[in-house]
Every structure is written in C-alpha cells, then in structure tokens.
Design an enzyme around this catalytic site. Structure first.
Site, PDB file in Angstrom:
ATOM      1  N   ASP A  13       0.804  -1.220   0.000  1.00 21.24           N
ATOM      2  CA  ASP A  13       0.000   0.000   0.000  1.00 21.24           C
ATOM      3  C   ASP A  13       0.840   1.275   0.000  1.00 21.24           C
ATOM      4  OD1 ASP A  13      -2.257  -1.638   0.088  1.00 21.24           O
ATOM      5  OD2 ASP A  13      -2.208  -1.719   2.271  1.00 21.24           O
ATOM      6  N   LYS A  16       1.810   2.102  -5.164  1.00 25.10           N
ATOM      7  CA  LYS A  16       2.370   1.548  -6.410  1.00 25.10           C
ATOM      8  C   LYS A  16       1.443   1.846  -7.594  1.00 25.10           C
ATOM      9  CE  LYS A  16       2.418  -2.513  -4.389  1.00 25.10           C
ATOM     10  NZ  LYS A  16       2.178  -2.131  -2.980  1.00 25.10           N
ATOM     11  N   GLY A  40      -4.566  -4.336  -3.801  1.00 23.99           N
ATOM     12  CA  GLY A  40      -5.567  -3.297  -4.000  1.00 23.99           C
ATOM     13  C   GLY A  40      -4.810  -2.047  -4.397  1.00 23.99           C
ATOM     14  N   HIS A  41      -4.833  -1.722  -5.684  1.00 30.17           N
ATOM     15  CA  HIS A  41      -4.077  -0.575  -6.195  1.00 30.17           C
ATOM     16  C   HIS A  41      -5.053   0.507  -6.625  1.00 30.17           C
ATOM     17  CE1 HIS A  41      -0.433  -3.370  -7.247  1.00 30.17           C
ATOM     18  NE2 HIS A  41      -0.765  -3.408  -5.972  1.00 30.17           N
ATOM     19  N   GLN A 223       1.994  -6.189  -3.449  1.00 30.10           N
ATOM     20  CA  GLN A 223       2.562  -6.409  -2.119  1.00 30.10           C
ATOM     21  C   GLN A 223       3.920  -5.678  -2.028  1.00 30.10           C
ATOM     22  OE1 GLN A 223       1.245  -9.609  -3.737  1.00 30.10           O
ATOM     23  NE2 GLN A 223      -0.580  -8.584  -3.029  1.00 30.10           N
TER      24      GLN A 223
HETATM   25  P1  GDP Z   1      -0.727   0.289  -3.593  1.00 28.11           P
HETATM   26  O1  GDP Z   1      -1.348  -0.968  -3.107  1.00 28.11           O
HETATM   27  O2  GDP Z   1       0.751   0.329  -3.354  1.00 28.11           O
HETATM   28  O3  GDP Z   1      -1.065   0.614  -5.019  1.00 28.11           O
HETATM   29  O4  GDP Z   1      -1.350   1.449  -2.702  1.00 28.11           O
HETATM   30  P2  GDP Z   1      -2.910   1.637  -2.319  1.00 28.11           P
HETATM   31  O5  GDP Z   1      -3.614   2.087  -3.551  1.00 28.11           O
HETATM   32  O6  GDP Z   1      -3.416   0.467  -1.603  1.00 28.11           O
HETATM   33  O7  GDP Z   1      -2.815   2.801  -1.244  1.00 28.11           O
HETATM   34  C1  GDP Z   1      -2.251   4.030  -1.543  1.00 28.11           C
HETATM   35  C2  GDP Z   1      -3.327   5.134  -1.394  1.00 28.11           C
HETATM   36  O8  GDP Z   1      -2.692   6.382  -1.413  1.00 28.11           O
HETATM   37  C3  GDP Z   1      -4.331   5.180  -2.520  1.00 28.11           C
HETATM   38  O9  GDP Z   1      -5.567   5.585  -1.994  1.00 28.11           O
HETATM   39  C4  GDP Z   1      -3.783   6.264  -3.453  1.00 28.11           C
HETATM   40  O10 GDP Z   1      -4.780   6.915  -4.204  1.00 28.11           O
HETATM   41  C5  GDP Z   1      -3.175   7.193  -2.472  1.00 28.11           C
HETATM   42  N1  GDP Z   1      -2.000   7.961  -2.906  1.00 28.11           N
HETATM   43  C6  GDP Z   1      -0.985   7.589  -3.703  1.00 28.11           C
HETATM   44  N2  GDP Z   1      -0.035   8.547  -3.735  1.00 28.11           N
HETATM   45  C7  GDP Z   1      -0.479   9.541  -2.937  1.00 28.11           C
HETATM   46  C8  GDP Z   1       0.070  10.782  -2.508  1.00 28.11           C
HETATM   47  O11 GDP Z   1       1.174  11.182  -2.875  1.00 28.11           O
HETATM   48  N3  GDP Z   1      -0.669  11.528  -1.623  1.00 28.11           N
HETATM   49  C9  GDP Z   1      -1.892  11.128  -1.176  1.00 28.11           C
HETATM   50  N4  GDP Z   1      -2.539  11.916  -0.334  1.00 28.11           N
HETATM   51  N5  GDP Z   1      -2.420   9.943  -1.542  1.00 28.11           N
HETATM   52  C10 GDP Z   1      -1.722   9.170  -2.405  1.00 28.11           C
HETATM   53  P1  IMO Z   2      -0.854  -4.201  -2.289  1.00 28.85           P
HETATM   54  O1  IMO Z   2      -0.433  -4.727  -3.643  1.00 28.85           O
HETATM   55  C1  IMO Z   2      -0.836  -4.720   2.032  1.00 28.85           C
HETATM   56  C2  IMO Z   2      -0.786  -8.830   3.535  1.00 28.85           C
HETATM   57  C3  IMO Z   2      -2.004  -9.299   4.291  1.00 28.85           C
HETATM   58  C4  IMO Z   2      -1.353 -10.282   5.238  1.00 28.85           C
HETATM   59  C5  IMO Z   2      -0.286 -10.925   4.377  1.00 28.85           C
HETATM   60  C6  IMO Z   2      -0.702 -12.250   3.759  1.00 28.85           C
HETATM   61  O2  IMO Z   2      -2.153  -3.481  -2.319  1.00 28.85           O
HETATM   62  O3  IMO Z   2       0.251  -3.452  -1.655  1.00 28.85           O
HETATM   63  P2  IMO Z   2      -2.302 -12.888   1.743  1.00 28.85           P
HETATM   64  O4  IMO Z   2      -3.767 -12.637   1.538  1.00 28.85           O
HETATM   65  O5  IMO Z   2      -1.427 -12.339   0.687  1.00 28.85           O
HETATM   66  O6  IMO Z   2      -2.000 -14.342   2.027  1.00 28.85           O
HETATM   67  O7  IMO Z   2      -1.952 -12.117   3.123  1.00 28.85           O
HETATM   68  O8  IMO Z   2       0.016  -9.993   3.360  1.00 28.85           O
HETATM   69  N1  IMO Z   2      -1.055  -8.273   2.179  1.00 28.85           N
HETATM   70  C7  IMO Z   2      -1.020  -6.975   1.877  1.00 28.85           C
HETATM   71  N2  IMO Z   2      -0.840  -5.905   2.663  1.00 28.85           N
HETATM   72  N3  IMO Z   2      -0.976  -4.564   0.700  1.00 28.85           N
HETATM   73  C8  IMO Z   2      -1.142  -5.631  -0.103  1.00 28.85           C
HETATM   74  O9  IMO Z   2      -1.161  -5.535  -1.446  1.00 28.85           O
HETATM   75  C9  IMO Z   2      -1.207  -6.918   0.489  1.00 28.85           C
HETATM   76  N4  IMO Z   2      -1.377  -8.150  -0.002  1.00 28.85           N
HETATM   77  C10 IMO Z   2      -1.277  -8.980   1.043  1.00 28.85           C
HETATM   78  O10 IMO Z   2      -2.632  -8.239   4.957  1.00 28.85           O
HETATM   79  O11 IMO Z   2      -0.710  -9.600   6.284  1.00 28.85           O
HETATM   80 MG    MG Z   3      -2.874  -1.615  -1.828  1.00 30.09          MG
END
Ligand code: GDP
Ligand code: IMO
Ligand code: MG
Length: 428
Positions: A13, A16, A40-41, A223
């Site tokens: 999270d 990415k 979850g991106h 991840q």
């Molecule tokens: P990922 O799994 O690595 O793709 O990250 P997630 O999407 O799960 O979580 C990142 C969150 O931060 C998302 O809601 C993005 O829209 C948000 N985001 C990404 N870059 C920025 C930033 O520079 N500032 C803010 N405020 N939000 C951001």
């Molecule tokens: P993105 O791509 C954050 C964590 C789960 C758990 C562990 C194992 O959005 O960054 P799993 O279901 O993969 O067997 O769970 O990994 N986990 C993540 N945490 N971001 C993710 O993906 C994750 N994908 C798995 O919370 O601790």
């Molecule tokens: Mg994510």
C-alpha cells in the site's frame, strides 16, 4: 528495449498503483507478475478513483497492453468482475493478455484461506482471505490448475474432480466444513473459461517479442519487500515474490532485461495484518497518521497499522531488488506534523545491528534508532517542482537518500496523476 519495474519497499500500500499509472503514460505494456486479488491498487485520474486488484494499473490508457503473467494466481471471478466494472466506466479492456500458465484460484482456496486463519486463532497471519496462500500451495505441491487446463474442457473436468476429492476430505475432516459441489464449481468455471478465452495467450512469448520490438514494458509489483515469502517477516508474509527477482520467475523475462527499478516508499509506514513492525506507533501519533492518511485497507477495509518511516527497511529493499530510484508517496500526509521521525537503524540488547534480523523474535524486540525532523506545516499538494518543496521536506527526503543509499526519482504529493514531481527524467 526499455523495461522498468515499480515495486513496493515496505509492507504494501505504498502507492504503487499511482506511480504505475503515472509511468504508464509512456509504456506500451504493463505487467502484473505475482500475487493476485490480495492487491488493491488505487488510481485517481481527474477526480475519478479506480481500485484495481488483478488488472494492471495501465488499463486506463487506451492501446496499452495489460498482461497478467504466469506468476499471478488468478481468481477468474474477480478478474471478470473487474473487467466488467471497467467496461461500464467506458474503459477498453481489449488489451488484456492472460497467461496460459497462470494458476487459477478456485472456491476451495478462498474458503480454506479463511478456515485456516480461524484454526490458527491467535497465531493467524491476517491474510486477505482471497485464496492466495492455498493456491500457491497447490502450485508448489504440483496439483494446481492452470489457465491452460481451465481452457481445456476435458482436462479441467478431470483435474477439478481429482482436486475436489482431496479438498473435500480436508474440508470435512480437518475443518468440519460441508463439502463443495463438483457440478456447481464446474458450471461456474466453464462459464468463466469461455469469457476469458479471447484474452489467453503465451505471455512469455508476447513479452519477449514486445521487448525485441523495442516496446516499453512496465512491471507492476504487488505487495512489497517485507511481505516477500523469502525476504519479508516470515511467516507474516504473502506467498509470492514481490522483489524484482520475482519478474524472472513470474513473467518469463530474464533479469538482465530490466533497465530501471523504481522502489515505491510511503513517507511513513503502514502494515495490514499481523507480524512485527518495529516503527509502529500505538499512540496518538499512529492515530494521527491513520486519520490524516485515511489508512484503511482497499481490499478488506481493515484499519492499517501505522508508524514512522523505516529507512533501514528501505535500504534492505534497495539491496534486494537493485532499486535505482525511490518514488516517495504521500509526503503531503505529513503536512500537519510539528515533528517527524525517521528510523535509521535498529538496536538489539543495546548493540547496533548491521542487518535486518531473520529471527522474528529478535525483530519484535529491536529498538528503532530515530532521527527527528522539523515538520513543514504547510500544504504541499499543489507543488510541482522539487526545489519549491519546503526546506524541511527536502531535508527529510535527502536524509532518506543518504540512509537508504538510493536516489530520489519521483515525489508524489497527492493521489492524482498530476500531483507528481519528477526528479529523474531517465526512468524510461
Ligand atoms: P498500492 O497498493 O501500493 O497501489 O497502494 P494503495 O492504492 O493500496 O494505497 C495508496 C493510497 O494512497 C491510494 O488511496 C492512493 O490513491 C493514495 N496515494 C498515492 N499517492 C499519494 C500521494 O502522494 N498523496 C496522497 N494523499 N495519496 C496518495
Ligand atoms: P498491495 O499490492 C498490504 C498482507 C495481508 C497479510 C499478508 C498475507 O495493495 O500493496 P495474503 O492474503 O497475501 O495471504 O496475506 O500480506 N497483504 C497486503 N498488505 N498490501 C497488499 O497488497 C497486500 N497483499 C497482502 O494483509 O498480512
Ligand atoms: Mg494496496
């Protein structure tokens, strides 16, 4: 033949999706190579938010190929739901290519993911319950069902029957759960097979042909380093390889083909699920980070654990993956803090450690060594040039460069595509 990777350096999270979406402007192909719908991106464009789980974040660009490669574990239901949702929003999905070698997530995988967590009780991993671990287990056990098997009616019937026989014994005897019905699963998955068939191909050949034709390929890690099954906080990890080495295995593109590796670093730290997290702040600082950053999981909605940036972890990620540039995200979330801390190393029983400890017992007891920085106390979300960032923010980032040994390449100051500061103009 430019090939670029974007990967997570922390516990996931990091943002990415946002960085991939930004760089995908220049890419011909975007590729997911590991993980599954546990990812979850989130991508924000012109105030519209898209949440992607299996589809590569390049999907928003018309004409860009989006490859789900062999290393991904594919839940066909989730993939088709995502494709339908995209089409409903007017997004073209014809550029999707699904590997015939990818493993298929079946209903017993997700079910057993949850049941196994229940059985572990306090010792649970805190998985996303999407069947990721059980599907990779079947792959390693050599009983998994691949997309090419799903596409072959006869083979799929045979393999499903064999698998379900074993799985139902496990369900009934180990988990005291009712068995699953063969005909129901068969019917459901035969439907998915027909819908997915047009997108299935040999993605190894596809990707290597694209590279040979000098096309630009962007690999999208899911991840992150500390969730890698070999390098993360085992056993509190996922079951795949988010590090850059995962590309060779998960996409069939050789390591020496990669040109640039971008490590995404959130300006502070979060973790979902169980396991050690040395810089975690179980106090009002942690609360403030969670609220300022709306840190709740995209997939499960769980509150994310929060803490200060761990530059020692970023350094480790850099070594493991050969990261060329850092993409710092969510720097704007720190706008309201008077004081910001960064962990620059660990102490264990009074001694400074040189490396991230393998033993979880040790990792759970390390004492982070913090440096304290003055906050900038202003809204940076409208800034588009590095030198226009407040001095305090630059001091913080440049110290991170020093401790991690990785150059700054991108700084993100908001979720939208345009809220991006580029320092490195040679990523593609
Ligand atoms: P990922 O799994 O690595 O793709 O990250 P997630 O999407 O799960 O979580 C990142 C969150 O931060 C998302 O809601 C993005 O829209 C948000 N985001 C990404 N870059 C920025 C930033 O520079 N500032 C803010 N405020 N939000 C951001
Ligand atoms: P993105 O791509 C954050 C964590 C789960 C758990 C562990 C194992 O959005 O960054 P799993 O279901 O993969 O067997 O769970 O990994 N986990 C993540 N945490 N971001 C993710 O993906 C994750 N994908 C798995 O919370 O601790
Ligand atoms: Mg994510």
């Amino acid at each position: 033949m430019p090939a670029v990777e974007v990967m997570g350096t922390q516990w996931g999270d990091e943002g990415k999706g946002k960085i991939v979406d930004y760089l995908a402007q220049q890419a011909d192909v975007v590729v997911r190579y590991q993980g599954g719908s546990n990812a979850g991106h989130t991508v924000s464009v012109n105030g519209e938010e898209y949440k992607l789980r299996l589809l590569p974040s390049g999907i928003l660009y018309k004409g860009t190929y989006c490859v789900v490669a062999n290393g991904v574990v594919v839940d066909p239901k989730v993939m088709l739901e995502e494709m339908d949702a995209m089409e409903k929003r007017g997004i073209d999905v014809s550029g999707i290519r699904l590997s015939n070698r990818a493993h298929v997530v079946l209903p017993y995988h997700s079910l057993m993911d949850g049941l196994s967590e229940e059985l572990l009780g306090k010792g649970k991993i805190g998985t996303t319950k999407r069947g990721i671990g059980p599907c990779y287990q079947d792959k390693a056990k050599r009983i998994g069902i691949r997309v090419c098997d799903l596409m072959d009616k006869e083979e799929f019937r045979k393999r499903l029957k064999e698998n379900l026989q074993i799985k139902n014994i496990e369900l009934e005897r180990l988990y005291k759960h009712a068995p699953l019905d063969y005909d129901e699963i068969l019917k459901e998955y035969e439907g998915y097979a027909e819908r997915l068939r047009p997108y299935v191909c040999d993605t190894i050949a596809f990707l290597n042909d694209e590279l040979a034709a000098d096309k630009k390929i962007l690999f999208e890690g899911a991840q992150a380093t500390m969730l890698d099954v070999d390098y993360g906080t085992y056993p509190y990890v996922t079951s795949s390889h988010p590090v850059s080495g995962g590309i060779g295995i998960g996409a069939g593109v050789a390591p020496n083909r990669l040109d640039t590796i971008v490590g995404v670093v959130k300006a502070y730290c979060t973790r979902v699920g169980e396991g050690p997290f040395p810089t975690e702040q179980l106090n009002e600082v942690g609360e403030k980070l969670r609220e300022a950053g709306h840190e709740y999981g995209t997939v499960t909605g769980r509150p994310r654990r929060t803490g200060w940036l761990d530059a020692f972890v970023v350094r480790y990620a850099g070594l493991l993956s050969g990261i060329d540039y850092m993409a710092i995200t969510r720097l704007d979330i720190l706008d309201g803090f008077d004081e910001i801390k960064m962990c620059v190393g660990y102490k264990y029983k009074g001694e400074r450690l040189n490396e991230i400890p393998a033993s979880l017992k040790v990792l759970a007891e390390v004492e982070p060594i913090y440096e304290t920085f003055k906050g900038w106390k202003q809204d940076i979300s409208g800034i588009r040039e590095y030198k226009k960032l407040p001095e305090e923010a630059r001091v913080y980032l440049e110290r991170l460069e020093e401790v991690s040994g990785i150059a700054l390449g991108i700084v993100s100051v908001g979720p939208n595509r345009d809220q991006t500061i580029i320092l490195a103009d040679d990523i593609f």
